[in-house]
Motif scaffolding. Structure first.
Motif, PDB file in Angstrom:
ATOM      1  N   PRO A 135     -32.614  42.952  11.877  1.00  0.00           N
ATOM      2  CA  PRO A 135     -33.566  43.857  10.911  1.00  0.00           C
ATOM      3  C   PRO A 135     -34.813  44.838  11.392  1.00  0.00           C
ATOM      4  N   GLU A 136     -34.424  45.964  11.819  1.00  0.00           N
ATOM      5  CA  GLU A 136     -35.171  46.887  11.937  1.00  0.00           C
ATOM      6  C   GLU A 136     -35.401  46.817  13.643  1.00  0.00           C
ATOM      7  N   SER A 137     -33.492  46.694  14.084  1.00  0.00           N
ATOM      8  CA  SER A 137     -33.842  46.184  15.700  1.00  0.00           C
ATOM      9  C   SER A 137     -32.016  47.214  15.970  1.00  0.00           C
ATOM     10  N   THR A 138     -32.539  47.447  17.082  1.00  0.00           N
ATOM     11  CA  THR A 138     -31.068  48.447  18.122  1.00  0.00           C
ATOM     12  C   THR A 138     -30.514  47.689  18.985  1.00  0.00           C
ATOM     13  N   ASP A 139     -29.013  48.486  19.012  1.00  0.00           N
ATOM     14  CA  ASP A 139     -28.026  47.316  20.127  1.00  0.00           C
ATOM     15  C   ASP A 139     -27.829  48.025  21.069  1.00  0.00           C
ATOM     16  N   THR A 140     -27.905  47.987  22.112  1.00  0.00           N
ATOM     17  CA  THR A 140     -26.501  48.888  23.196  1.00  0.00           C
ATOM     18  C   THR A 140     -25.230  48.897  23.026  1.00  0.00           C
ATOM     19  N   LEU A 141     -23.939  49.476  22.706  1.00  0.00           N
ATOM     20  CA  LEU A 141     -22.404  49.465  23.208  1.00  0.00           C
ATOM     21  C   LEU A 141     -22.636  50.080  24.814  1.00  0.00           C
ATOM     22  N   MET A 142     -21.903  49.067  25.643  1.00  0.00           N
ATOM     23  CA  MET A 142     -21.284  49.593  26.421  1.00  0.00           C
ATOM     24  C   MET A 142     -20.420  49.449  27.199  1.00  0.00           C
ATOM     25  N   THR A 143     -19.785  50.596  28.040  1.00  0.00           N
ATOM     26  CA  THR A 143     -18.508  50.566  28.544  1.00  0.00           C
ATOM     27  C   THR A 143     -18.212  50.440  30.729  1.00  0.00           C
ATOM     28  N   GLN A 144     -17.573  49.922  30.444  1.00  0.00           N
ATOM     29  CA  GLN A 144     -17.405  50.134  32.152  1.00  0.00           C
ATOM     30  C   GLN A 144     -17.788  51.594  32.551  1.00  0.00           C
ATOM     31  N   MET A 145     -17.611  52.204  33.744  1.00  0.00           N
ATOM     32  CA  MET A 145     -17.586  53.233  34.501  1.00  0.00           C
ATOM     33  C   MET A 145     -16.804  54.284  34.837  1.00  0.00           C
ATOM     34  N   TYR A 146     -16.831  55.684  33.759  1.00  0.00           N
ATOM     35  CA  TYR A 146     -15.737  56.428  34.025  1.00  0.00           C
ATOM     36  C   TYR A 146     -16.102  57.639  33.913  1.00  0.00           C
ATOM     37  N   ASP A 147     -15.334  58.876  34.152  1.00  0.00           N
ATOM     38  CA  ASP A 147     -15.278  60.027  34.495  1.00  0.00           C
ATOM     39  C   ASP A 147     -15.603  60.639  33.106  1.00  0.00           C
ATOM     40  N   SER A 148     -15.585  60.138  31.992  1.00  0.00           N
ATOM     41  CA  SER A 148     -16.352  61.015  30.967  1.00  0.00           C
ATOM     42  C   SER A 148     -16.110  59.749  30.007  1.00  0.00           C
ATOM     43  N   TYR A 149     -16.712  60.167  28.736  1.00  0.00           N
ATOM     44  CA  TYR A 149     -16.522  58.990  27.738  1.00  0.00           C
ATOM     45  C   TYR A 149     -16.866  60.517  26.458  1.00  0.00           C
ATOM     46  N   GLN A 150     -16.084  59.236  25.527  1.00  0.00           N
ATOM     47  CA  GLN A 150     -17.050  59.945  23.638  1.00  0.00           C
ATOM     48  C   GLN A 150     -16.781  58.887  22.684  1.00  0.00           C
TER      49      GLN A 150
END
Length: 346
Positions: free
Chosen positions: A39-54
């Motif tokens: 509760p009251e926290s955040t997390d970071t979703l991460m993917t690999q390194m590419y040219d662009s993202y959506q």
């Protein structure tokens, strides 16, 4: 031969088309794969390194979410996220991940030990002096615990269990083990009052009076006096009187001894001692034979003013120069018994 070449050309064309429709040579993934938010926290979703993202929430692209990472918070719980990554002109979607979140009960405290009596008018738990109330912060709150009394931290009180032995207004804060930064406090205070059940005896016109209680039992020289169960008692002989009481909260207490002396001179049949003289400076006491024991001087209220031990003495002098003018009692006590005499300081 023409038929064979024609067939070969057609097959080659089909393979060329299929190659153009083939998947990218990479598959993006998201970490963590099973995010659970405190509760009251955040997390970071991460993917690999590419040219662009959506990034997508459900099947909808998130405006401006075009970085390698995306931060989720409490508003994103029970939502699915995925990312479309592009490399060398080829775009591929990751598998979706579900953002979950922990939900905890509000903090609560379990009370045990000496429970006392709860006063609904003041919302206070009344305990007897010497009692111990056990307070235990319920699970899952087991981390970063701090107990408070009247709003101030109790030094060293950092365990789930706290033992209350003094009056105060108590509460506690703590966090779950899986979310140690999610600090929550008990929403109410536990108000505790300890009452001293020890009664006090006063003397009024030869009547012994105990402080107010629900029940009484009077004692003389340590022995219960049959039928003496009233708030007052009229003594008929000299001695050491005490009273045991039970107050409205069920607390039991016994008074300090009250030394009572009847008027006039009392001596035992063996004539242990007699007073040969009394002045404003000293009291002289003579024994018929060498005496070893204790002499105690009391005022009319039974309060001990002086205590003197003697060893094989025929004559003893008590200095009363600092005493006020009035009537006093002298108690002599040894292995042969007790004698009491009255004396007057002019």
């Amino acid at each position: 031969m023409k038929i064979f070449l024609t067939t070969l050309i057609i097959i080659t064309g089909i393979l060329t088309c299929l190659n153009g429709l083939a998947q990218c040579s990479f598959t993006p993934t998201i970490t963590p794969s099973q995010p659970i938010l405190c509760p009251e926290s955040t997390d970071t979703l991460m993917t690999q390194m590419y040219d662009s993202y959506q990034w997508y929430k459900g099947n909808n692209p998130i405006p401006g979410a075009t970085n390698q990472f995306y931060i989720v918070d409490g508003n994103d719980v029970v939502e699915e996220f995925k990312v479309a990554a592009t490399l060398d002109g080829c775009t591929e979607f990751s598998d979706a991940v579900l953002v979950d979140g922990y939900v905890f009960l509000l903090p609560y405290v379990i009370q045990s030990g000496d429970m006392g009596v709860f006063d609904p008018d003041t919302y206070t738990t009344i305990l007897c002096t010497g009692d111990t109330l056990k307070l235990e912060l319920g699970l899952p709150y087991s981390e970063n615990i701090q107990w408070y009394d009247d709003g101030s931290e109790i030094q060293g009180a950092n365990n789930q269990i706290y033992y209350v032995t003094e009056s105060g207004s108590y509460y506690v804060c703590g966090a779950p083990e899986v979310c140690p930064d999610y600090l929550q406090c008990l929403g109410v205070t536990i108000d505790v009052q300890f009452v001293d059940p020890t009664p006090v005896i006063t003397l009024n016109n030869d009547e012994l009076i105990a402080t107010e209680a629900d029940s009484y039992q009077w004692y003389l020289n340590g022995d219960a006096i049959s039928g003496a169960t009233d708030p007052t008692y009229i003594p008929v002989i000299s001695g050491s009187y005490t009273v045991m009481t039970v107050n409205q909260y069920g607390c039991e207490g016994i008074s300090e001894p009250f030394e009572y002396f009847t008027t006039g001179v009392e001596t035992s049949s063996n004539n242990m001692f007699y007073i040969s003289g009394s002045t404003h400076e000293q009291i002289s006491i003579t024994f018929p034979q060498p005496f070893s024991g204790t002499l105690t001087l009391f005022d009319l209220s039974g309060r001990a003013l002086m205590n003197k031990k003697t060893d094989n003495k025929i004559y003893v002098s008590l200095d009363v120069s600092a005493m006020p003018v009035g009537i006093f009692f002298i108690k002599m006590e040894n292995s042969k018994g007790v004698s009491v005499a009255k004396c007057i300081k002019n």
